[in-house]
Design a protein around this motif. Structure first.
Motif: not given
Length: 297
Positions: A8-12, A45-52, A70-71, A195-197
């Protein structure tokens, strides 16, 4: 550390690092505002992933809404920055309509007719449409250079990812009824990894484009006279040799024109060097116009 939390923390983490990198680039190249827009895009995008994963005091439904806002803004910023970087007119109406349509559908299936599967489809289809819109804008310039071609392909892949991957996973493992176990599902795992890739590949391509911009500017400064905007001796000799070789192979005639400004010293003495500079710039513009695309001034 829990594996799910690590993923989960990878993308942020990636998004924040890329946002910071683009912000640093922009601080040195303020005349390229698309770099600042890219920094904003990756940061949101980082904020969006964190709020997931982390719920705000406003409750889970509103937190999910803020996350997807945010996304959506991040996707719009990324699309606009890419299109602007390559000299195309940004389709604000199309991008805005897709983003707003996705958010409106998300809200409907969040508050009016709660359905997690349709929320997933609504947002993914909106992002897929934006990706394909970017690909359509890059299509006319895709052969102008390697970064244009790579970004065109990545935009297509991103669109396919949002449409095809989402449908395959939802059909195979859905429907999803609640968030219980959702973040350990195959949909979320494939979404995070893809998404990360893609975000890394797009960012690397944009970094390359920014580096090429700097190299082009340095080459322009080296080969161009700053006052007139014409090639200096070094630039003229290099371009002139290329032109001569081309004309020789194509059997085109070649003409060399030497021009001088009469009584230029008197113009400077009487009207000042500012007026002289304007005359040089105007004369240079006429030379460029006369040389056209085939000549070298």
């Amino acid at each position: 550390m829990d594996t799910g939390l690590l993923i989960a923390l990878l993308n942020p983490t990636i998004a924040l690092a890329l946002g910071a990198a683009f912000l640093v680039l922009w601080s040195y190249q303020r005349h390229r505002p698309y770099l600042a827009v890219l920094a904003l895009s990756y940061s949101l995008s980082a904020v969006g992933f964190l709020l997931q994963y982390f719920t705000l005091p406003i409750g889970m439904p509103l937190t999910k809404l803020v996350s997807n806002i945010c996304f959506s803004i991040a996707g719009c910023c990324l699309a606009g920055a890419i299109v602007h970087r390559y000299g195309r007119k940004v389709p604000y109406v199309g991008i805005g309509a897709l983003a707003c349509g996705g958010l409106a559908s998300f809200c409907w299936f969040l508050f009016i007719a709660p359905d997690l599967t349709w929320r997933i489809l609504a947002m993914n289809f909106a992002f897929g449409g934006i990706s394909l819109l970017v690909a359509a804008e890059l299509r006319p310039v895709r052969n102008n250079g390697p970064t244009e071609k790579i970004l065109f392909v990545l935009s297509l892949l991103s669109g396919v990812n949002f449409f095809v991957r989402t449908l395959i996973v939802v059909i195979a493992h859905g429907p999803f009824t609640s968030y219980d176990g959702f973040y350990g599902s195959s949909y979320w795992t494939t979404a995070l990894l893809s998404h990360a890739l893609l975000s890394l590949l797009i960012a690397l391509c944009l970094f390359s484009a920014a580096a090429l911009d700097v190299l082009k500017a340095l080459k322009t400064e080296t080969f161009t006279d700053p006052l007139s905007g014409l090639l200096n001796r070094r630039g003229f000799e290099e371009r002139g040799m290329l032109l001569l070789r081309h004309c020789a192979s194509a059997r085109f005639p070649v003409a060399l024109v030497l021009a001088d400004l009469d009584h230029f010293k008197a113009l400077n003495d009487v009207h000042g060097h500012g007026a002289g500079d304007r005359v040089i710039a105007d004369f240079a513009a006429k030379l460029r116009s006369a040389a056209g695309a085939r000549g070298v001034a």
